[in-house]
Design a protein around this motif. Sequence first.
Motif, mmCIF file in Angstrom:
data_model
loop_
_atom_site.group_PDB
_atom_site.id
_atom_site.type_symbol
_atom_site.label_atom_id
_atom_site.label_comp_id
_atom_site.label_asym_id
_atom_site.label_seq_id
_atom_site.Cartn_x
_atom_site.Cartn_y
_atom_site.Cartn_z
ATOM 1 N N LEU A 264 -4.453 -11.264 8.366
ATOM 2 C CA LEU A 264 -5.543 -10.630 8.987
ATOM 3 C C LEU A 264 -6.795 -11.570 9.046
ATOM 4 O O LEU A 264 -7.624 -11.511 9.650
ATOM 5 N N GLY A 265 -6.531 -12.926 8.579
ATOM 6 C CA GLY A 265 -7.463 -13.990 8.709
ATOM 7 C C GLY A 265 -8.346 -14.127 7.388
ATOM 8 O O GLY A 265 -9.574 -14.775 7.773
ATOM 9 N N GLU A 266 -8.019 -13.897 6.423
ATOM 10 C CA GLU A 266 -9.005 -13.817 5.321
ATOM 11 C C GLU A 266 -9.554 -15.392 5.223
ATOM 12 O O GLU A 266 -8.803 -16.473 5.255
ATOM 13 N N SER A 267 -10.801 -15.417 4.785
ATOM 14 C CA SER A 267 -11.539 -17.050 4.747
ATOM 15 C C SER A 267 -11.225 -17.569 3.372
ATOM 16 O O SER A 267 -10.654 -16.736 2.413
ATOM 17 N N PRO A 273 -12.311 -10.849 8.389
ATOM 18 C CA PRO A 273 -12.892 -10.622 9.637
ATOM 19 C C PRO A 273 -13.411 -9.306 9.667
ATOM 20 O O PRO A 273 -12.721 -8.199 9.225
ATOM 21 N N ARG A 274 -14.201 -9.066 10.959
ATOM 22 C CA ARG A 274 -14.592 -7.727 11.181
ATOM 23 C C ARG A 274 -13.445 -7.041 11.956
ATOM 24 O O ARG A 274 -12.601 -7.729 12.553
ATOM 25 N N GLY A 278 -9.540 -1.021 8.487
ATOM 26 C CA GLY A 278 -8.963 -0.024 8.569
ATOM 27 C C GLY A 278 -7.420 -0.334 8.383
ATOM 28 O O GLY A 278 -6.943 0.244 7.754
ATOM 29 N N ALA A 279 -6.949 -1.625 8.648
ATOM 30 C CA ALA A 279 -5.683 -2.027 8.094
ATOM 31 C C ALA A 279 -5.605 -2.016 6.601
ATOM 32 O O ALA A 279 -4.521 -1.375 5.949
ATOM 33 N N LEU A 280 -6.483 -2.378 5.899
ATOM 34 C CA LEU A 280 -6.609 -2.547 4.605
ATOM 35 C C LEU A 280 -6.510 -1.304 4.032
ATOM 36 O O LEU A 280 -5.859 -0.866 2.918
ATOM 37 N N ASP A 282 -5.492 1.458 5.376
ATOM 38 C CA ASP A 282 -3.999 2.268 5.765
ATOM 39 C C ASP A 282 -3.116 1.799 4.685
ATOM 40 O O ASP A 282 -2.290 2.422 4.169
ATOM 41 N N LEU A 283 -3.092 0.550 4.349
ATOM 42 C CA LEU A 283 -2.331 -0.266 3.359
ATOM 43 C C LEU A 283 -2.752 0.288 2.008
ATOM 44 O O LEU A 283 -1.500 0.958 1.127
ATOM 45 N N GLU A 284 -3.645 0.667 1.559
ATOM 46 C CA GLU A 284 -4.078 1.482 0.210
ATOM 47 C C GLU A 284 -3.386 2.536 0.317
ATOM 48 O O GLU A 284 -2.838 3.260 -0.673
ATOM 49 N N LYS A 285 -3.497 3.411 1.315
ATOM 50 C CA LYS A 285 -3.085 4.879 1.285
ATOM 51 C C LYS A 285 -1.566 4.788 1.358
ATOM 52 O O LYS A 285 -0.912 5.634 0.674
ATOM 53 N N ARG A 286 -0.659 4.036 2.155
ATOM 54 C CA ARG A 286 0.562 3.902 1.785
ATOM 55 C C ARG A 286 1.153 3.546 0.390
ATOM 56 O O ARG A 286 1.915 4.017 -0.131
ATOM 57 N N GLN A 287 0.374 2.609 -0.291
ATOM 58 C CA GLN A 287 0.622 2.087 -1.769
ATOM 59 C C GLN A 287 0.315 3.286 -2.645
ATOM 60 O O GLN A 287 1.256 3.611 -3.461
ATOM 61 N N LYS A 288 -0.711 4.146 -2.450
ATOM 62 C CA LYS A 288 -0.799 5.325 -3.153
ATOM 63 C C LYS A 288 0.159 6.366 -3.044
ATOM 64 O O LYS A 288 0.640 7.011 -4.166
ATOM 65 N N SER A 289 0.454 6.583 -1.963
ATOM 66 C CA SER A 289 1.780 7.582 -1.461
ATOM 67 C C SER A 289 3.028 7.143 -2.123
ATOM 68 O O SER A 289 3.528 7.990 -2.748
ATOM 69 N N ARG A 290 3.352 5.965 -2.140
ATOM 70 C CA ARG A 290 4.309 5.222 -2.793
ATOM 71 C C ARG A 290 4.509 5.447 -4.227
ATOM 72 O O ARG A 290 5.497 5.773 -4.667
ATOM 73 N N ALA A 291 3.468 5.143 -4.817
ATOM 74 C CA ALA A 291 3.166 5.116 -6.104
ATOM 75 C C ALA A 291 3.454 6.482 -6.679
ATOM 76 O O ALA A 291 4.098 7.091 -7.733
#
Length: 379
Positions: A264-267, A273-274, A278-280, A282-291
């Motif tokens: 995503l372009g982390e400095s 970046p702005r 939302g993408a981060l 969504d990833l946290e939600k998927r990871q929590k569901s997987r756990a």
Amino acid sequence: MSVWDDLVGQEPVVAQLSSAAANDGDPAHAWLFTGPPGAGYVTAARAFAAALQCTEIPRGCGHCASCHQVLQGTHADVEVVRPEGLSFGVREARALVLRAGSTPTGSRWQIVLFEQAERATEGAANALLKSIEEPPSRTVWLLCTPSPEDLPVTVQSRCRPATLQTPPVDGIADMLVQREGVDRETAEVLARAAQGHIGRARRLAADPEVRRTRDEVMAVPRRLTGVSAAVAAAAILVKAAEAERDARTVELGESERTALRQALGESAKGRMPRGTAGALTDLEKRQKSRATRVMRDALDRTLLDLASYYRDVLTLQLGAGSDLVNVDLGPELRTAAGNGRPEVTLRRLDAIMACRERLDANVNPLLAFEALTLALRTG
């Protein structure tokens, strides 16, 4: 060597799939792979995908580049779907349909291998139905689930079934001896303890921590000497499941977050970046569901191991003559059978099934297991 080597005791299915793979013109556009957990229905689907893409005759040689790529999960024309959370939704299903419609880049088939298809929601299954019913001419769907009833009838009816059976103990033991280097006596003990689950048998053979965790579970019946001991036993079981969850998800989760932030372009200073929050999220939600899923799977396996203990006790009490699952605990099981009554053992088995239902209803795991161990103590 061939792509079918990892299928234990599944000769009829291997013959069916080999014949279909040899039919280059029409291997059927959709398949439903089912069987008991651990029987290898996902392994069978992966082997079939490799055979379909194989460049040699007979198909499924196991040594060509296409076979290797499919088996390793790197083939460009084999889309492997593994739901990370508890469900697979409509949005993911629609994206999958688009990918399934792609033209093969250099192979004969565009294959979608959907593991744990039972996690598809009703809406997702309906979104997949049209593509499964009338896929592009070079697309093949391979759906994997324990039972056909896990999918809507409309999806079942569009698929050709490939039904696996519980592998025989001798076959699993042979595999452990040949693949894992286990001595024959130990291999037979582990094969029975795995209760027909090939992956479980291999983990028991290869990982001392897995064996230690199982030993903790099988020690529970003799630890239930009082109320405090029963509560402590419940805590031990839940902590073991939490440890497995953390071991399987923490390191993976960190690598996923790092990779996504970089994409995503982390400095250099760690700033994002702005518009990337939302993408981060969504990833946290998927990871929590997987756990959560990994935790539930670990707890369910614990319950199945406990059930096997009391199943053996009941077998001895009724003089059923069936082979014991836990042959390594033979003397202890015979003592427990002699000191108890069949009706009490049945109540304990009912308590284990009730615990599974509570977990399915999202009851706090520790509370569910405390209720279980107290019920096991009193019978």
